[in-house]
Motif scaffolding. Structure first.
Motif, PDB file in Angstrom:
ATOM      1  N   UNK A  73       0.849  -1.197   0.000  1.00  0.00           N
ATOM      2  CA  UNK A  73       0.000   0.000   0.000  1.00  0.00           C
ATOM      3  C   UNK A  73       0.886   1.249   0.000  1.00  0.00           C
ATOM      4  N   UNK A  74       1.948   1.212   0.786  1.00  0.00           N
ATOM      5  CA  UNK A  74       2.856   2.365   0.871  1.00  0.00           C
ATOM      6  C   UNK A  74       3.582   2.583  -0.454  1.00  0.00           C
ATOM      7  N   UNK A  75       4.042   1.487  -1.084  1.00  0.00           N
ATOM      8  CA  UNK A  75       4.742   1.618  -2.374  1.00  0.00           C
ATOM      9  C   UNK A  75       3.824   2.213  -3.431  1.00  0.00           C
ATOM     10  N   UNK A  76       2.559   1.787  -3.439  1.00  0.00           N
ATOM     11  CA  UNK A  76       1.602   2.307  -4.428  1.00  0.00           C
ATOM     12  C   UNK A  76       1.348   3.799  -4.220  1.00  0.00           C
ATOM     13  N   UNK A  77       1.518   4.261  -2.980  1.00  0.00           N
ATOM     14  CA  UNK A  77       1.253   5.671  -2.660  1.00  0.00           C
ATOM     15  C   UNK A  77       2.525   6.507  -2.651  1.00  0.00           C
ATOM     16  N   UNK A  78       3.669   5.917  -2.996  1.00  0.00           N
ATOM     17  CA  UNK A  78       4.940   6.625  -2.851  1.00  0.00           C
ATOM     18  C   UNK A  78       5.009   7.887  -3.712  1.00  0.00           C
ATOM     19  N   UNK A  79       4.744   7.742  -5.017  1.00  0.00           N
ATOM     20  CA  UNK A  79       4.822   8.899  -5.910  1.00  0.00           C
ATOM     21  C   UNK A  79       3.757   8.759  -6.994  1.00  0.00           C
ATOM     22  N   UNK A  80       2.477   8.887  -6.599  1.00  0.00           N
ATOM     23  CA  UNK A  80       1.379   8.595  -7.528  1.00  0.00           C
ATOM     24  C   UNK A  80       1.326   9.502  -8.751  1.00  0.00           C
ATOM     25  N   UNK A  81       1.956  10.673  -8.704  1.00  0.00           N
ATOM     26  CA  UNK A  81       1.895  11.618  -9.814  1.00  0.00           C
ATOM     27  C   UNK A  81       3.236  11.766 -10.527  1.00  0.00           C
ATOM     28  N   UNK A  82       4.201  10.929 -10.192  1.00  0.00           N
ATOM     29  CA  UNK A  82       5.500  10.981 -10.853  1.00  0.00           C
ATOM     30  C   UNK A  82       6.223  12.301 -10.653  1.00  0.00           C
ATOM     31  N   UNK A  83       6.123  12.881  -9.450  1.00  0.00           N
ATOM     32  CA  UNK A  83       6.750  14.182  -9.172  1.00  0.00           C
ATOM     33  C   UNK A  83       8.269  14.053  -9.141  1.00  0.00           C
ATOM     34  N   UNK A  84       8.952  15.132  -9.508  1.00  0.00           N
ATOM     35  CA  UNK A  84      10.410  15.160  -9.413  1.00  0.00           C
ATOM     36  C   UNK A  84      10.823  15.272  -7.947  1.00  0.00           C
ATOM     37  N   UNK A  85      12.100  14.983  -7.675  1.00  0.00           N
ATOM     38  CA  UNK A  85      12.593  15.067  -6.299  1.00  0.00           C
ATOM     39  C   UNK A  85      12.462  16.495  -5.772  1.00  0.00           C
ATOM     40  N   UNK A  86      12.767  17.500  -6.609  1.00  0.00           N
ATOM     41  CA  UNK A  86      12.678  18.882  -6.164  1.00  0.00           C
ATOM     42  C   UNK A  86      11.239  19.250  -5.827  1.00  0.00           C
ATOM     43  N   UNK A  87      10.316  18.866  -6.722  1.00  0.00           N
ATOM     44  CA  UNK A  87       8.905  19.178  -6.474  1.00  0.00           C
ATOM     45  C   UNK A  87       8.428  18.488  -5.194  1.00  0.00           C
ATOM     46  N   UNK A  88       8.835  17.234  -5.013  1.00  0.00           N
ATOM     47  CA  UNK A  88       8.409  16.492  -3.822  1.00  0.00           C
ATOM     48  C   UNK A  88       8.953  17.122  -2.545  1.00  0.00           C
ATOM     49  N   UNK A  89      10.175  17.666  -2.617  1.00  0.00           N
ATOM     50  CA  UNK A  89      10.811  18.250  -1.430  1.00  0.00           C
ATOM     51  C   UNK A  89      10.234  19.609  -1.074  1.00  0.00           C
ATOM     52  N   UNK A  90       9.663  20.307  -2.064  1.00  0.00           N
ATOM     53  CA  UNK A  90       9.184  21.672  -1.812  1.00  0.00           C
ATOM     54  C   UNK A  90       7.663  21.797  -1.821  1.00  0.00           C
ATOM     55  N   UNK A  91       6.967  20.835  -2.434  1.00  0.00           N
ATOM     56  CA  UNK A  91       5.513  20.982  -2.625  1.00  0.00           C
ATOM     57  C   UNK A  91       4.758  21.071  -1.311  1.00  0.00           C
ATOM     58  N   UNK A  92       5.243  20.400  -0.269  1.00  0.00           N
ATOM     59  CA  UNK A  92       4.501  20.342   0.995  1.00  0.00           C
ATOM     60  C   UNK A  92       5.193  21.071   2.128  1.00  0.00           C
ATOM     61  N   UNK A  93       6.171  21.928   1.801  1.00  0.00           N
ATOM     62  CA  UNK A  93       6.903  22.622   2.866  1.00  0.00           C
ATOM     63  C   UNK A  93       5.969  23.495   3.702  1.00  0.00           C
ATOM     64  N   UNK A  94       5.059  24.225   3.065  1.00  0.00           N
ATOM     65  CA  UNK A  94       4.185  25.118   3.831  1.00  0.00           C
ATOM     66  C   UNK A  94       3.223  24.321   4.710  1.00  0.00           C
ATOM     67  N   UNK A  95       2.700  23.198   4.205  1.00  0.00           N
ATOM     68  CA  UNK A  95       1.743  22.422   5.003  1.00  0.00           C
ATOM     69  C   UNK A  95       2.446  21.705   6.144  1.00  0.00           C
TER      70      UNK A  95
ATOM     71  N   UNK B  42       0.666   3.772   4.716  1.00  0.00           N
ATOM     72  CA  UNK B  42       0.818   2.345   4.483  1.00  0.00           C
ATOM     73  C   UNK B  42      -0.346   1.521   4.990  1.00  0.00           C
ATOM     74  N   UNK B  43      -1.371   2.187   5.513  1.00  0.00           N
ATOM     75  CA  UNK B  43      -2.569   1.480   5.999  1.00  0.00           C
ATOM     76  C   UNK B  43      -3.772   1.792   5.118  1.00  0.00           C
ATOM     77  N   UNK B  44      -3.923   3.068   4.753  1.00  0.00           N
ATOM     78  CA  UNK B  44      -5.070   3.511   3.957  1.00  0.00           C
ATOM     79  C   UNK B  44      -4.617   3.750   2.518  1.00  0.00           C
ATOM     80  N   UNK B  45      -5.325   3.207   1.562  1.00  0.00           N
ATOM     81  CA  UNK B  45      -4.988   3.385   0.149  1.00  0.00           C
ATOM     82  C   UNK B  45      -5.012   4.871  -0.214  1.00  0.00           C
ATOM     83  N   UNK B  46      -4.080   5.283  -1.065  1.00  0.00           N
ATOM     84  CA  UNK B  46      -3.898   6.691  -1.372  1.00  0.00           C
ATOM     85  C   UNK B  46      -5.165   7.393  -1.852  1.00  0.00           C
ATOM     86  N   UNK B  47      -5.934   6.835  -2.821  1.00  0.00           N
ATOM     87  CA  UNK B  47      -7.140   7.552  -3.285  1.00  0.00           C
ATOM     88  C   UNK B  47      -8.140   7.793  -2.153  1.00  0.00           C
TER      89      UNK B  47
END
Length: 435
Positions: A174-196, A245-250
């Motif tokens: 479940x965790x692997x399926x939710x790892x990068x569902x939108x194919x984001x780049x490493x930079x986008x992944x590192x900065x997209x959620x900084x404010x939240x 890793x417990x709840x499916x991403x969608x």
């Protein structure tokens, strides 16, 4: 007479961590699921930035001889206008954060009772909750402060359970399926959620407020602040990732009550409902305390001559009723301004705006660190490490501003610049008339 016993470093560390583990986290798993498990990179960036901020604030708290917390720190470099602007933006961020907490509680209520509310109904329910948690404060803060200190465990306890016991239900697939569902780049992944992710740490600057109550504060306050911040970061990272890793991403992305959902998966729907109820009560208790605290922030600034005198007026119970009423009116307007059919989107707008306005005091405080150390007589060689950490904290603050998005930056700029106009009404009262 015996002197009161002071806290040791472990007690202050625990207190610091508990102060950070509040209602900021309870919608986070769903928000981070929009990016995926790879959002752990944002956690690492935010944990590093928060540790830098926490250490710099600990040093400021030890060295500053000006009252007023961050406003006092900023005054070293920017004078009274800097003190005012810091208090104004900090108070504004707390006001906005209260609305976001109210939205969070309504999201959990909606999930608990199976409601399908329209944007206007969500707004009206949020306004009703804000009013219900303000009116009891008209009688003073003696009771409401104690209520908040107890009810916050309705959030902390479930989060700690998920972060520890939840691993027995963790499914790697479940965790692997939710790892990068939108194919984001490493930079986008590192900065997209900084404010939240920073949203969960807001309030870290208050962790230095107990320096007078701890043994050997010069040594123990920085240790406790860093340890408490690191402990809170660990709990946040563990709990949000185990849920992924417990709840499916969608399913997680679409939830407005992710902790209720995960407890329903781990145990039974009834347990999930009980957790949602606990978190709703915790949000209400948190709002009870924060509504009074915000009014006190504006009152103390009015007492110092930075805000309009109306915020300093008290009723017979010692409560700043006029200030609370004005702030409640502003929160009501803010709810109506941010109405959105998607509760999650409305929450995003409020959180990003709260983060932007809260970062202004951070930046002003970090810019004053060098001046504070010089005024305290710290030798340049000894001051160098703290100055470098403050620069790192400033760099992180600018990254968080960038991560908040164009809309939040625009609205935050309007909030900040309007503060200068309000300062004109205040400053003219302190200027003597030329004969």
């Amino acid at each position: 007479m015996a002197l009161p016993k002071k806290m040791n470093v472990m007690q202050l560390t625990l207190l610091t961590a508990v102060n950070m583990l509040g209602s900021g986290i309870i919608l986070l798993p769903a928000k981070l699921a929009e990016v995926g498990g790879i959002s752990i990179l944002s956690w690492l960036v935010t944990a590093t930035g928060s540790l830098a901020l926490a250490y710099a604030f600990a040093r400021c708290g030890m060295l500053s001889r000006k009252a007023g917390g961050m406003g006092g720190y900023a005054e070293y470099a920017f004078g009274k206008a800097g003190n005012y602007l810091t208090n104004y933006t900090y108070g504004s961020s707390l006001l906005i954060a209260n609305v976001a907490i109210g939205i969070t509680a309504i999201g959990y209520l909606q999930e608990l009772f199976g409601w399908q509310l329209s944007a206007l109904q969500i707004g009206l329910a949020t306004i009703a909750l804000l009013w219900l948690t303000t009116l009891p404060n008209f009688g003073g803060a003696q009771v409401t402060g104690k209520i908040g200190a107890v009810t916050v465990w309705g959030i902390i306890a479930p989060v700690l359970v998920v972060a520890t016991v939840g691993w027995f239900w963790f499914d790697a697939s479940v965790y692997r399926a939710a790892w990068n569902p939108h194919g984001a780049s490493w930079w986008h992944a590192a900065t997209a959620s900084v404010s939240i992710t920073l949203w969960a740490f807001l309030g870290l600057e208050s962790a230095c407020a107990n320096s007078d109550a701890v043994e050997n504060p010069e040594r123990n306050v920085p240790i406790a602040v860093l340890g408490g911040t690191l402990g809170a970061a660990l709990v946040y990272i563990l709990s949000t990732n185990v849920i992924a890793g417990i709840v499916a991403n969608p399913e997680l992305v679409s939830s407005t009550a992710p902790f209720g959902l995960v407890f329903a998966k781990m145990f039974t729907p009834l347990v999930g409902d009980m957790v949602m109820g606990m978190m709703i009560v915790a949000c209400a208790g948190s709002l009870l305390g924060w509504q009074f605290t915000i009014a006190q922030v504006f009152k103390s600034s009015a007492d110092a001559g930075y805000f309009l005198p109306v915020f300093a007026r008290l009723n017979s119970a010692g409560a700043p009723v006029w200030g609370m009423s004005i702030l409640l009116g502003l929160q009501t307007v803010l709810v109506l301004m941010t109405l959105n059919p998607d509760l999650s989107k409305q929450f995003d707008t409020l959180v990003n705006l709260a983060v932007v306005t809260n970062i202004v005091p951070y930046i002003l405080s970090m810019a004053a660190v060098m001046t504070i150390q010089k005024a305290a007589g710290i030798a340049p060689g000894q001051a160098r490490l703290t100055n470098l950490i403050a620069l790192l904290a400033s760099a992180y603050s600018y990254l968080a501003l960038y991560s908040s998005g164009a809309q939040a930056l625009m609205l935050g700029a309007l909030f900040t610049l309007s503060g200068y106009t309000l300062f004109g009404f205040v400053s003219q009262r302190h200027t003597p008339r030329t004969p």
